[in-house]
Write an enzyme that holds these catalytic residues in place. Structure first.
Site, PDB file in Angstrom:
ATOM      1  N   ASN A 140      11.079  -8.922   2.704  1.00 14.19           N
ATOM      2  CA  ASN A 140      12.061  -7.859   2.547  1.00 14.19           C
ATOM      3  C   ASN A 140      12.761  -7.613   3.873  1.00 14.19           C
ATOM      4  O   ASN A 140      12.440  -8.243   4.880  1.00 14.19           O
ATOM      5  CB  ASN A 140      11.386  -6.559   2.081  1.00 14.19           C
ATOM      6  N   HIS A 163      14.103  -7.165  -8.128  1.00 18.41           N
ATOM      7  CA  HIS A 163      15.062  -8.033  -7.436  1.00 18.41           C
ATOM      8  C   HIS A 163      16.041  -8.695  -8.404  1.00 18.41           C
ATOM      9  O   HIS A 163      16.453  -9.841  -8.223  1.00 18.41           O
ATOM     10  CB  HIS A 163      14.333  -9.109  -6.614  1.00 18.41           C
TER      11      HIS A 163
END
Length: 485
Positions: free
Chosen positions: A129, A56
């Site tokens: 997510n 990320h």
């Protein structure tokens, strides 16, 4: 004495007996801290990149608020969810998963969907997510999985062999792989995608009664996706496309919003449901557990400084408030340690004192010193507990509720190993045009794999989910479905 080079060992050379399953207290119990192999893998993995996030790394963020629109107080005592109309400030960070900080926004990849609620009881982080499931279901496999998404140690290029070799040897990944390779693998913008807590969590009400829950953020902007061709084109023309879109939408007053829903499962159903409700590679049928509205999230303010807010923001699924607790999901159990540990390494032991992470609620504890301690460091107050000088004390009413565990302390797998039904159901839900694009995306990716053995192993998984699915992929690769399936 020499060790067989094919024998997996710890960093101190001891042989590893099980690298697929965490050690738990019974098959459904919490992960044991005595599993030093798991702790070593996660701790080492968190320290593999300096200084950007290991995963990320590329992201964008915004401030906003959450407003409760439905009374859910009979399910949870969390104060920020206690009454209709109540608003809580928040910060959201969206991200791609595998790419580096300078990578393109419009690549085929899951998107991180992390929300920090600044509640009156302390911060609550919902770190999910844009997909309801994940590739693996045990944290002990996470470092290995992410390694396959990173660069080859010799060529420093992305490695399709590693990606598909791992997936073909980890059939639990099939559901998420199908989602990733479908149209939803490349969202048109961060505004046009759903968000999910993915894991199962536990809500507890004021009477101490619990339920299992799953979170669903539904975009009010509608779902929009990019084709592989358009995503590739945008990646070359504007690799910061999603970052720019989010900033500009908020800047002109087009505030993106999501409705938050939960699925609620009675605790006792966990023992009888047809899929293990703690397996993050599976979903709960909405026919069995319908969506219940909770509230609405609106993003209405851009960061004033990217580094101070978006880059230094830290999220952990272990950042909880009373009324919200973990479940025995093995992937979640590992994340409870790994995320906070990553932040202590990347940002520092006092990362929670940074303005973007600092709770609105007052903090009273005995943690002192450490790098970058920039407040009063507790001044001259008492610095240990228990004490007889009036220092902060525990509040037993906020103790985490118990749940029963049984069995032996062992490295155990999930009891349920049906990795094909839900992936097949998803394939059959797609239109013919969507199936064609799914197969095309898979074939385009797998054509880069150099070993037919890997391709054939993965084709078997597709075929077991749905014979048409496997046959079409095989034909696209110029191969035949192996006779054994």
């Amino acid at each position: 004495m020499t060790t067989n080079k094919n024998n997996l060992t710890t960093s101190w050379g001891a042989p590893v007996g099980d690298n697929q399953n965490s050690m738990t207290a019974g098959s459904r119990g919490p992960t044991l801290i005595q599993d030093v192999h798991l702790l070593e893998k996660l701790a080492h993995f968190n320290r593999e990149r300096v200084p950007e996030r290991v995963v990320h790394a590329k992201g964008a963020g915004a401030h906003g608020y959450f407003e409760v629109t439905n009374d859910v107080s009979k399910y949870t005592k969390a104060k920020f969810l206690s009454e209709v109309g109540k608003r809580t400030p928040l910060f959201v960070r969206f991200s791609t998963v595998a790419g580096e900080n300078g990578s393109a926004d419009s690549v085929r990849d899951p998107r991180g969907f992390a929300v920090k609620f600044y509640t009156e009881e302390g911060n609550y982080d919902l770190v999910g997510n844009n997909t309801p499931v994940f590739f693996i279901r045990d944290a002990i496999k996470f470092p290995d999985f992410i390694h396959t998404q990173k660069r080859h140690p010799v060529t420093h290029l992305k490695n399709p062999d590693a990606v598909w070799d791992f997936w073909s040897l980890s059939p639990e990944s099939l559901h998420q792989v199908t989602i990733l390779m479908s149209d939803r693998g490349i969202p048109a913008t961060y505004r046009h995608m759903h968000g999910f807590g993915s894991h199962t969590f536990k809500w507890v009400n004021a009477e101490g009664e619990g339920v299992w829950i799953k979170y669903h953020f539904k975009t009010e902007q509608g779902i929009k996706n990019l084709t592989e061709e358009v995503g590739t084109k945008i990646a070359g023309e504007n690799p910061d496309y999603h970052t720019q879109d989010l900033y500009e939408a908020i800047e002109k007053g087009d505030f993106p919003a999501w409705k938050l829903y939960v699925q609620i499962m009675p605790l006792e159903d966990a023992d009888t449901y047809r899929f293990d409700p703690f397996d993050v590679t599976k979903v709960w049928s909405q026919k069995d557990y319908p969506l219940i509205e909770v509230g609405r999230m609106v993003l209405n303010r851009n960061p004033e400084n990217y580094f101070a807010e978006v880059e230094q923001a830290t999220f952990s699924p272990g950042t909880l408030v009373p009324g919200i607790e973990p479940s025995p999901d093995k992937m979640l159990q590992g994340r409870l340690f790994a995320y906070a540990d990553a932040h202590r390494y990347r940002v520092g032991a006092n990362h929670n004192s940074l303005p973007i992470n600092r709770p609105k609620a007052e903090v009273h504890n005995y943690q002192r010193d450490g790098q970058m301690r920039f407040d009063s460091n507790g001044g001259g107050s008492v610095y240990y507990e228990p004490n007889s000088f009036g220092g902060p004390q525990e509040t037993p009413e906020n103790k985490t509720t118990a749940y029963p565990v049984s069995g032996s302390a062992d490295s155990t797998a999930y009891d349920h190993n049906d990795h094909y039904t839900q992936a097949g159901d998803l394939y059959r839900l797609l239109s013919e045009e969507e199936r064609t694009r799914l197969v095309s995306n898979i074939v385009g990716s797998m054509k880069q794999v150099t070993k037919d053995e890997i391709k054939l192993r993965q084709i078997q998984h597709f075929y077991k989910a749905d014979p048409e699915y496997g046959t079409r992929v095989a034909e696209g690769l110029g191969l035949s479905v192996p006779q054994e399936v």
